[in-house]
Design an enzyme around this catalytic site. Structure first.
Site, PDB file in Angstrom:
ATOM      1  N   HIS A 123       0.980  -1.169   0.051  1.00  0.00           N
ATOM      2  CA  HIS A 123       0.016   0.098   0.091  1.00  0.00           C
ATOM      3  C   HIS A 123       0.980   1.328  -0.091  1.00  0.00           C
ATOM      4  O   HIS A 123       1.999   1.270   0.470  1.00  0.00           O
ATOM      5  CB  HIS A 123      -0.705  -0.123   1.229  1.00  0.00           C
ATOM      6  CG  HIS A 123      -2.116   0.795   1.291  1.00  0.00           C
ATOM      7  ND1 HIS A 123      -1.658   2.291   1.848  1.00  0.00           N
ATOM      8  CD2 HIS A 123      -3.295   0.856   1.340  1.00  0.00           C
ATOM      9  CE1 HIS A 123      -2.820   2.986   2.086  1.00  0.00           C
ATOM     10  NE2 HIS A 123      -3.700   2.241   1.317  1.00  0.00           N
ATOM     11  N   ASP A 200       3.029  -4.742   7.987  1.00  0.00           N
ATOM     12  CA  ASP A 200       1.679  -3.789   7.835  1.00  0.00           C
ATOM     13  C   ASP A 200       0.612  -4.828   7.914  1.00  0.00           C
ATOM     14  O   ASP A 200       0.479  -5.494   6.989  1.00  0.00           O
ATOM     15  CB  ASP A 200       1.872  -3.105   6.422  1.00  0.00           C
ATOM     16  CG  ASP A 200       0.469  -2.710   6.055  1.00  0.00           C
ATOM     17  OD1 ASP A 200      -0.412  -2.734   6.805  1.00  0.00           O
ATOM     18  OD2 ASP A 200       0.593  -1.716   5.072  1.00  0.00           O
ATOM     19  N   GLN A 203      -4.448  -5.327   6.659  1.00  0.00           N
ATOM     20  CA  GLN A 203      -5.578  -6.222   6.160  1.00  0.00           C
ATOM     21  C   GLN A 203      -5.366  -7.453   6.717  1.00  0.00           C
ATOM     22  O   GLN A 203      -5.861  -8.506   6.331  1.00  0.00           O
ATOM     23  CB  GLN A 203      -5.251  -6.382   4.622  1.00  0.00           C
ATOM     24  CG  GLN A 203      -5.581  -4.895   3.860  1.00  0.00           C
ATOM     25  CD  GLN A 203      -6.883  -4.384   3.884  1.00  0.00           C
ATOM     26  OE1 GLN A 203      -7.940  -5.289   4.112  1.00  0.00           O
ATOM     27  NE2 GLN A 203      -7.212  -3.222   3.472  1.00  0.00           N
ATOM     28  N   LYS A 226     -10.547  -1.074  10.449  1.00  0.00           N
ATOM     29  CA  LYS A 226     -10.756  -2.220   9.642  1.00  0.00           C
ATOM     30  C   LYS A 226     -10.969  -3.424  10.273  1.00  0.00           C
ATOM     31  O   LYS A 226     -11.196  -4.228   9.888  1.00  0.00           O
ATOM     32  CB  LYS A 226      -9.423  -2.437   8.717  1.00  0.00           C
ATOM     33  CG  LYS A 226      -9.300  -1.264   7.650  1.00  0.00           C
ATOM     34  CD  LYS A 226      -7.958  -1.538   6.879  1.00  0.00           C
ATOM     35  CE  LYS A 226      -7.280  -0.192   6.148  1.00  0.00           C
ATOM     36  NZ  LYS A 226      -8.101   0.374   4.906  1.00  0.00           N
ATOM     37  N   CYS A 364      -4.902   2.442  -3.604  1.00  0.00           N
ATOM     38  CA  CYS A 364      -3.533   3.085  -3.062  1.00  0.00           C
ATOM     39  C   CYS A 364      -2.389   1.971  -3.122  1.00  0.00           C
ATOM     40  O   CYS A 364      -1.501   1.992  -2.394  1.00  0.00           O
ATOM     41  CB  CYS A 364      -3.892   3.281  -1.540  1.00  0.00           C
ATOM     42  SG  CYS A 364      -4.763   4.578  -1.326  1.00  0.00           S
TER      43      CYS A 364
HETATM   44  N1  PMP Z   1      -1.757  -0.689   4.598  1.00  0.00           N
HETATM   45  C1  PMP Z   1      -2.740  -1.525   3.870  1.00  0.00           C
HETATM   46  C2  PMP Z   1      -2.191  -2.787   3.606  1.00  0.00           C
HETATM   47  C3  PMP Z   1      -4.066  -1.058   3.904  1.00  0.00           C
HETATM   48  O1  PMP Z   1      -4.926  -1.733   3.183  1.00  0.00           O
HETATM   49  C4  PMP Z   1      -4.348   0.317   4.382  1.00  0.00           C
HETATM   50  C5  PMP Z   1      -5.543   0.911   4.260  1.00  0.00           C
HETATM   51  N2  PMP Z   1      -6.208   0.458   2.846  1.00  0.00           N
HETATM   52  C6  PMP Z   1      -2.962   0.948   4.910  1.00  0.00           C
HETATM   53  C7  PMP Z   1      -2.052   0.348   5.135  1.00  0.00           C
HETATM   54  C8  PMP Z   1      -3.475   2.241   5.423  1.00  0.00           C
HETATM   55  O2  PMP Z   1      -4.464   2.172   6.641  1.00  0.00           O
HETATM   56  P1  PMP Z   1      -4.938   3.560   7.247  1.00  0.00           P
HETATM   57  O3  PMP Z   1      -5.301   4.422   6.021  1.00  0.00           O
HETATM   58  O4  PMP Z   1      -6.019   2.899   8.146  1.00  0.00           O
HETATM   59  O5  PMP Z   1      -3.773   4.195   7.996  1.00  0.00           O
END
Ligand code: PMP
Length: 406
Positions: A123, A200, A203, A226, A364
Site C-alpha cells: 500500500h 503492515d 488487512q 478495518k 492505493c
Molecule cells: N496498509 C494496507 C495494506 C492497507 O490496506 C491500508 C488501508 N487501505 C493501509 C496500510 C493504511 O491504513 P490507514 O488508512 O487506516 O492508515
C-alpha cells in the site's frame, strides 16, 4: 459451533438499510469495515458518561477514562500477544504507525547508503514514508518483485539483502490482491542476518489470528477501523529493545518526563510515542471491537471468510471475460477483477446503482497496477457479516453490466 452469519448481521445496524431502494450489499471491507452496535454503544457511553482527558487528572472522570483507555491497551496487548503493554503504542492508524517507524527508527538507526526493503505489493503507506526518509537521509529502497499470481518472489528477496539492509517492511496481507504473504519466512530470513522486520497488518488482524511473539516481528502496524472499530485509532506494536532506543516521533505533552528550555527528558514507553491528547474514545471503542471479534472466535471467522472467498472466486470465474488479479495460493477475502474492457469505474458506478458497494481504482497500490499494466480493478472485499446471497447479487450485477456494455 457453526458461524451464525444471520445473527451476526443483526449486530450491524448499517447493514439493515437500503440504498437506492435496494438492500445494501457492502463489499468494501478492505477500505473500512462496518461497526457492531456494541462498538457504537461504547462510543456513545464514553461521551455520555466517561469523557475527560486522560492521565493528568486527579478527579473522578479523568481516573475513569484513564482506566478505560489503559484497559483497551491491555486488550490489544492480549489480542496480538505482545509481551507487555509498553510495546503497544496508540496511533491514528496504520499510516501513522509506519510513518512513526520511518521517522524514529530511520532517524536513529539509518545513515546515508543504508537500505530498506519493501515489496511490489505494498500500500502507498508502506512506500511513501520510506521515500520521504530516502529524501532526508539518502538511503536506498529496494523492492521485492511479485510474480503473475501476486506472490512475493522469495528467491529475489534473498538476493536483495545486503550488509546495508537496515529494515524489511512488508504487508501481511495485500489490500489490492488479497495475497497472504509468507511473513514468517520473511522474518526468519531477515533475522538470520540480524535485520529487523516491520509487518503492515492493516488487512490481516481482522482475518487471521496474529501473535507478534510467535511471528517474532520487530514492528506490527494495524488500524482500528478495518477491525470493526472506530476510525482515527490504530496501533504500532514494537519490540521494547527498539522503541527504547528510538528517537521520539512527535513532541508535546504526555511524551515528556521533564521540560526546561535547555533540555527535555522523555517519558517511558509507550507514552514516549504518544504526544498530545490521544483518541482515548477511539481506543476504548477499539477495545470493544476486539472483545466483539473474540466473542465470535477469530478461527471461526477465518474459516467462514475462506468459504466465502472460495464461493465468490468460483462464481466470478464463471463470468465470461472476467479476469481475477491476485491468484495466490494463500489468499484473504479480497477479489480484484476486470471484465472484458469495461473500465473499473463504470463497473463500480453501475453496481452501486444496484446497491452493491465495491471499490474501484488503484486501491492505493499503484505499483501493482503498473505490474499488470492496468488502470485499476474492481475490488470486492469480504467481512464477517457477508453472505453467499450477496455474492450471488454481485455476480448477477456484473453479468447485467456486461450485458449493457454488450
Ligand atoms: N496498509 C494496507 C495494506 C492497507 O490496506 C491500508 C488501508 N487501505 C493501509 C496500510 C493504511 O491504513 P490507514 O488508512 O487506516 O492508515
Amino acid at each position: 459451533m457453526a458461524f451464525d452469519v444471520i445473527k451476526v448481521r443483526q449486530d450491524f445496524p448499517i447493514l439493515q438499510q437500503k440504498v437506492y431502494g435496494k438492500p445494501l450489499v457492502y463489499l468494501d471491507n478492505a477500505a473500512t469495515s462496518q461497526k457492531p452496535q456494541q462498538v457504537i454503544d461504547s462510543m456513545i457511553n464514553v461521551y455520555t458518561e466517561l469523557n475527560s482527558n486522560i492521565h493528568r487528572g486527579v478527579h473522578y472522570l479523568s481516573n475513569q477514562s484513564t482506566v478505560a483507555f489503559e484497559e483497551a491497551r491491555k486488550k490489544i496487548q492480549t489480542f496480538i500477544n505482545a509481551s507487555g503493554e509498553h510495546e503497544v503504542i496508540f496511533t491514528r492508524g496504520t499510516t501513522e504507525a509506519i510513518n512513526l517507524v520511518a521517522h524514529s527508527f530511520g532517524d536513529t538507526f539509518l545513515n546515508e547508503g543504508d537500505e530498506v526493503i519493501v515489496s511490489e505489493l505494498e500500500h502507498h503507506s508502506n512506500i511513501v514514508p520510506w521515500q520521504l526518509l530516502r529524501d532526508r537521509k539518502n538511503i536506498t529502497i529496494k523492492v521485492i518483485p511479485i510474480d503473475e499470481a501476486g506472490e512475493l518472489m522469495m528467491d529475489k528477496f534473498e538476493e536483495l539483502l545486503s550488509s546495508r539492509t537496515k529494515l524489511v517492511s512488508v504487508a501481511h496481507v495485500s489490500n489490492a490482491l488479497g495475497t497472504i504473504n509468507p511473513v514468517e519466512e520473511v522474518i526468519r530470513i531477515a533475522h538470520d542476518r540480524d535485520i529487523p522486520v516491520l509487518i503492515d497488518g492493516a488487512q490481516a488482524v481482522q482475518h487471521v489470528a496474529v501473535d507478534v511473539q510467535k511471528l517474532d516481528c520487530d514492528f506490527y502496524a494495524f488500524s482500528g477501523h478495518k477491525l470493526y472499530g472506530p476510525t482515527g485509532i490504530g496501533v504500532l506494536y514494537g519490540k521494547a529493545k527498539w522503541l527504547e532506543e528510538m528517537q521520539p516521533y512527535h513532541g508535546g505533552g504526555e511524551m515528556i518526563k521533564k521540560v526546561t528550555f535547555d533540555k527535555t527528558t522523555y517519558n517511558e514507553l509507550p507514552f514516549k510515542f504518544e504526544a498530545g491528547t490521544p483518541d482515548y474514545c477511539g481506543a476504548i471503542g477499539l477495545g470493544v471491537a476486539i472483545d466483539y471479534v473474540k466473542s465470535l472466535d477469530l478461527a471461526a471467522i477465518a474459516d467462514y471468510e475462506h468459504e466465502l472467498l472460495t464461493y465468490a472466486t468460483n462464481a466470478l470465474q464463471q463470468v465470461d471475460g472476467l479476469r481475477i488479479y491476485g491468484t495466490s495460493e494463500q489468499k484473504s477475502g479480497v477479489i480484484s477483477f476486470l471484465v472484458d474492457n469495461i473500465h473499473p469505474y463504470d463497473m463500480g458506478m453501475m453496481l452501486d446503482k444496484m446497491g452493491i458497494a465495491v471499490r474501484t481504482g488503484h486501491h492505493c497500490a499503484q505499483p501493482i497496477m503498473d505490474h499488470y499494466n492496468i488502470p485499476g480493478t474492481v475490488r470486492a472485499s469480504f467481512g464477517l457479516y457477508n453472505q453467499r446471497e450477496e455474492i450471488d447479487q454481485l455476480v448477477a450485477g456484473v453479468l447485467k453490466v456486461k450485458q449493457l456494455f454488450g
